[in-house]
Design an enzyme around this catalytic site. Structure first.
Site, short mmCIF file in Angstrom:
data_model
loop_
_atom_site.label_atom_id
_atom_site.label_comp_id
_atom_site.label_asym_id
_atom_site.label_seq_id
_atom_site.Cartn_x
_atom_site.Cartn_y
_atom_site.Cartn_z
N HIS A 55 48.14 100.37 79.33
CA HIS A 55 47.41 100.76 80.59
C HIS A 55 47.58 102.10 81.16
CE1 HIS A 55 45.20 96.85 80.56
NE2 HIS A 55 46.30 96.34 80.81
N HIS A 98 41.62 96.54 78.67
CA HIS A 98 41.70 95.15 77.80
C HIS A 98 40.76 95.24 76.82
CE1 HIS A 98 43.77 93.18 81.31
NE2 HIS A 98 44.90 93.30 80.44
N HIS A 145 52.44 96.41 76.68
CA HIS A 145 51.30 96.19 76.96
C HIS A 145 50.95 96.81 78.19
CE1 HIS A 145 47.49 93.68 77.82
NE2 HIS A 145 47.79 94.14 79.06
N GLU A 146 51.87 96.73 79.32
CA GLU A 146 51.42 97.53 80.40
C GLU A 146 51.79 98.82 80.45
OE1 GLU A 146 50.97 96.40 83.37
OE2 GLU A 146 50.81 94.26 82.72
#
Length: 928
Positions: free
Chosen positions: A145, A151, A141-142
């Site tokens: 970014h 998001h 997930h990180e």
């Protein structure tokens, strides 16, 4: 079922430093209790926006650095997450090289889990993987970014798909649910993606357990859990390919071997990635290109270009134009290869090349990394790899075990890594090369060769496979042998440098190289005393003292610490300590004398204090004593134990000392076992047990805990009904308790678990056949079913309470039931110290008014050092749950329980560092 997807993406590209807040629900079973565990991190940095296109990483190449404070396990996790992105998209994560001006750094920041969105463009940028962020899905997930994704729930059209419940959001965290402006993000024509790894979970930033902050609209048709942290969704993959304009033909290849086929005219691009320390071989096997083109030389048409790396600027290994002879083999110099095909006419979708990655080979470099095959995934069976590392002349090779996990065996006969030194006049031993073999799990290790060459050979068999290894090698110099050595006493060479040390009786000064006369010293005497600096006053900070005591040959040294108070938790001496010889460190406060006997006539005693808390210190007497046991065991039949001024004979289990105090005879065989964990065995084990024996063991552990008994060896005379020799186990304190089982023969009994803190075991043998007997290990487990009576009972957070802090990753549950009909259970805490956090999300105690962990029965969740108020159940039972995470530990708790009149109602509270008012009813209950 497959869902279409979308992620909010940078358009015109937006720059943002974003903190990820989420809840990762995991069902944990503890006894008969079922409950959710949550991971959260708090805080978010305000985002900043830019319209610069440079926020896209050029060619999708993202250089990275991993901070040195991360463990090998963490580094292995980060690499797995990066490979996950590479496997499904055309982005590439590469170790940062000096020419990379812009790169990401894995670090730990106060924000917890956070990252910039896209490329910052100002040199290094942080990706923080803090507490409870070190999970595969969270790191993926990180990295989303970093790649360039916001998001999902912040996209401008989100109100068409989800509902936000602002009353359930933590105070001050509303901005995490703000919508982005239409000019900030672009969905690239993709629909909303509930399955995206970039989507919030339903209770992210909720102000309490079971509160929802975001849910799909009822008419959305989506019924699965949002906020998954498992893998990239199909929408995540599609959008990444659109964002980075990935070629429609080609892809990323990570297998050990495979084929390449041109699927249509235009551009096809393949990235081949192998573990570091591997070489990629590309075999061009067929012609699929049109006749020569004038544009071939410019790589614009009818050309195959093979590059030694990941970028279009990487060195060209070969360039093949249409009409050229295609049959050839091309080898990489590293672990990556880029193949690009440009053709003007459609071609049949047939393989034109094959590739395979080979581990091993000579390495001529002063630094580098070596991975096991398929790393970071499990290595394949039947591997055989050999590397030979050569560094500069007159240097050494330093090898750091960053991560190492092979199949375990005490002699490493299955999977193994063998390190062999190059022969030199200093490394020969009986005319053979110096080698060392490794297997199992090694957390941290560094090996330095004697020469500038070392060989590594890795074998795996055809059975069990583990995750392998990452090794880093560097050129090492012995600075102690150069003019850099300015140490006054001793120079100790270390990888990349050196450190100074002092002789006994001296300590290193603050300048790091000179030695000051201080505490400690060399003592050759038959008796004397030592003490900490300034005793009986507080010892100073940052002090190290070393004593070496020597007695005459044939003597032992007795140490008697009459006073001992050193900062620490006894079994966890992370701050100040006393270390005797090779034994474990000592710390804490002891009110009784501490006695030690050295195995030889010399002993080294080290005292060390850190830069913070001081204590009274210690005082110890020592005396040399002749060891009578060294001569013919002093006449003892079984065991001789040396004592100050004398000796004593002892007997094996099941025997007692005879009247002559030297011989042993069969006798009473009853044992009280009060330690929280340990081992027991039958009389005379591992030899045959005596005939006509009757033994019993009474186990008692800390209140509120159970006992688990596991037999590692078992040979008792066999009989269908175990009439001859037998082991009997009772679930209680004596032979009148419930029988758990009677066992004999060669098959070990199953794992046995008591229902209380007592267990009773008996062993009996008849007058005929005897066997080897048994060996068993017992340990204490938290939790269980308890009965509340009029007299108080106690629950301790962990079996070693007061000696050490509670453990990591604990999930314990206690159900307490009143003994008398119509009565309830009252519980209060006399000691309470649980890791403090505002939302009690890390370590916590939960209390339920009843035997089940349901929302309507939840009395409260508690942490910190403030004891909860006295709690009385409204029914006959009460449930107490303790959860700890994988980070910090504290002292724990002691709870007192007894039966009491039932309460008419129970106030629901939520306690962390301070007490909060009762919780409101949740806006949206969870559907379990």
């Amino acid at each position: 079922m497959r869902f279409s997807a979308n992620i909010a993406i940078i358009v015109n590209i937006i720059f943002l430093f974003i903190v990820v807040e989420f809840v990762l629900p995991t069902f944990i079973r503890s006894g008969d209790v079922r409950f959710r565990r949550y991971y959260r991190n708090n805080g978010r940095v305000s985002r900043a926006a830019t319209a610069k296109k440079e926020r896209i990483w050029p060619e999708g190449i993202i250089p990275f650095v991993i901070a040195s404070n991360f463990s090998g396990e963490h580094q292995h996790l980060f690499l797995r997450a990066m490979r996950h992105w590479e496997n499904f998209t055309c982005v590439s994560f590469v170790p940062r090289q000096p020419h990379h001006k812009h790169y990401i750094t894995f670090t730990v920041d106060k924000c917890g889990c956070c990252s910039y969105v896209g490329r910052r463009g100002e040199g290094p940028q942080a990706i923080s993987i803090g507490k409870n962020c070190d999970k595969f899905g969270i790191v993926v997930h990180e990295l989303g970014h970093v790649v360039g994704f916001w998001h999902e729930h912040t996209r401008p059209d989100r109100d068409m798909y989800v509902d936000i419940f602002y009353k359930s959001i933590q105070t001050g965290q509303d901005y995490n649910f703000e919508k982005s402006k239409p000019e900030e993000v672009d969905s690239l024509g993709e629909p909303y993606d509930f399955s995206s790894i970039m989507h919030y979970a339903r209770d992210t930033f909720s102000r309490g357990a079971f509160y929802d902050t975001i849910l799909p609209k009822p008419n959305s048709g989506f019924r699965l859990e949002i906020g998954q942290r498992v893998q990239l969704s199909e929408g995540d993959i599609r959008q990444t390919k659109k964002l980075y304009k990935c070629a429609e033909c080609g892809g990323t290849l990570m297998q050990e071997s495979g084929n390449l086929a041109i699927q249509h005219a235009g551009v096809c691009t393949w990235h081949i990635i192998s573990p570091q320390g591997h070489t990629i071989f590309l075999n061009i096997t067929g012609s699929t290109l049109s006749p020569p083109s004038s544009l071939c030389g410019k790589e614009e048409d009818n050309v195959i270009t093979v590059r030694d790396g990941v970028s279009i600027s990487s060195p060209v290994l070969d360039r093949i134009c249409g009409g050229d002879s295609l049959f050839r083999t091309i080898a990489s110099s590293g672990n990556r290869m880029l193949i690009q095909v440009r053709s003007s006419t459609p071609a049949a979708s047939l393989p034109f090349a094959t590739y395979y990655a080979i581990c091993g080979g000579p390495i001529y470099a002063n630094e580098g990394v070596i991975h096991s095959p398929k790393y970071p995934e499990s290595y394949p069976p039947n591997s055989d790899c050999q590397w030979t590392i050569h560094v500069d002349e007159n240097s050494q090779v330093a090898i750091e075990f960053v991560y190492f996990h092979l199949e375990q065996h005490k002699e490493c006969i299955y999977d193994r890594l063998i390190l062999t030194e190059g022969i030199s006049k200093n490394s020969k031993k009986d005319g053979k090369e110096m080698s060392e073999t490794f297997c199992g799990l090694i957390e941290k290790k560094t090996i330095v060769s004697k020469t500038n060459q070392i060989s590594l050979r890795f074998f795996s068999d055809n059975s069990v496979q583990k995750t392998g290894f990452e090794l880093r090698f560097t050129k090492e110099l012995n600075e102690c042998a150069t003019d850099k050595n300015i140490c006054h006493h001793y120079c100790v060479n270390t990888v990349g440098g050196f450190k100074c040390a002092c002789r006994v009786g001296y300590s290193l000064s603050s300048n790091g190289f000179s030695c000051d006369s201080t505490c400690g010293g060399y003592l050759k005497a038959s008796n004397g005393s030592i003490s900490s600096p300034n005793f009986p006053e507080m010892y100073p900070n940052s002090k190290t003292c070393i004593w070496e005591i020597e007695a005459p040959d044939g003597y032992h040294i007795f140490l008697n610490f009459t006073k001992f108070n050193v900062e620490g938790m006894k079994t966890e001496c992370a701050y100040d300590y006393v270390k005797i010889g090779d034994s474990e460190k000592l710390c804490g406060e002891y009110h009784e004398a501490l006695l030690f006997t050295t195995p030889r006539n010399r002993v080294r005693i080290e005292f060390s204090s850190d830069s913070s808390v001081e204590r009274d210190g210690f005082f110890a007497n020592f005396i040399a004593d002749f060891d009578e046991c060294q001569n013919d065991n002093a006449g003892c039949e079984h065991t001789c134990q040396n004592r100050l001024g004398s000796y004593v004979c002892t007997c094996n289990p099941g025997y007692i000392l005879a009247e002559d105090k030297h011989n042993c005879k069969e006798g009473s065989c009853f044992f009280e076992v009060n330690a929280p964990a340990g081992d027991i065995n039958s009389p005379n084990y591992p030899n045959d047990y005596p005939k006509g024996q009757n033994c019993s063991w009474h186990f008692v552990t800390t209140p509120g805990h159970r006992l688990m008994l596991t037999f590692s060896s078992f040979q008792v005379e066999e009989h269908a009904q175990c009439k001859y020799d037998a082991v009997s186990v009772y679930d209680g304190g004596d032979g009148s308790a419930q029988l758990a089982g009677v066992f004999c023969g060669l098959a070990p009994p199953p794992l046995l678990l008591s229902s209380s803190n007592e267990l009773y075991l008996t062993f009996s043998s008849d007058a005929s056949v005897s066997r080897r007997g048994f060996q068993a290990h017992y340990t204490s487990l938290c939790g269980g079913r308890l009965t509340a009576e009029s007299t108080p009972g106690h629950i301790y957070s962990h079996a070693t309470f007061s000696d050490s802090k509670y453990g990591k990753n604990q999930d314990c549950s206690w159900i307490v039931r009143a003994k008398s009909p119509g009565r309830g259970v009252r519980i209060q805490f006399s000691t309470f110290n649980i890791e403090s956090e505002e939302g009690c999300q890390y370590d916590y105690i939960e209390i339920y008014d009843g035997p089940e962990a349901t929302l309507e029965r939840l009395v409260g969740r508690f942490c910190g050092d403030t004891s909860p108020e006295v709690i009385t159940s409204t029914g006959p039972e009460l449930l107490l749950i303790m959860h700890t995470d994988n980070a910090e530990e504290e002292k724990g708790f002691v709870a007192e329980y007894r039966e009491a009149p039932r309460s008419s109602s129970t106030k629901r509270t939520f306690v962390s560092k301070t007490r909060h008012s009762p919780l409101e009813e949740p806006i949206h209950d969870r559907n379990e």
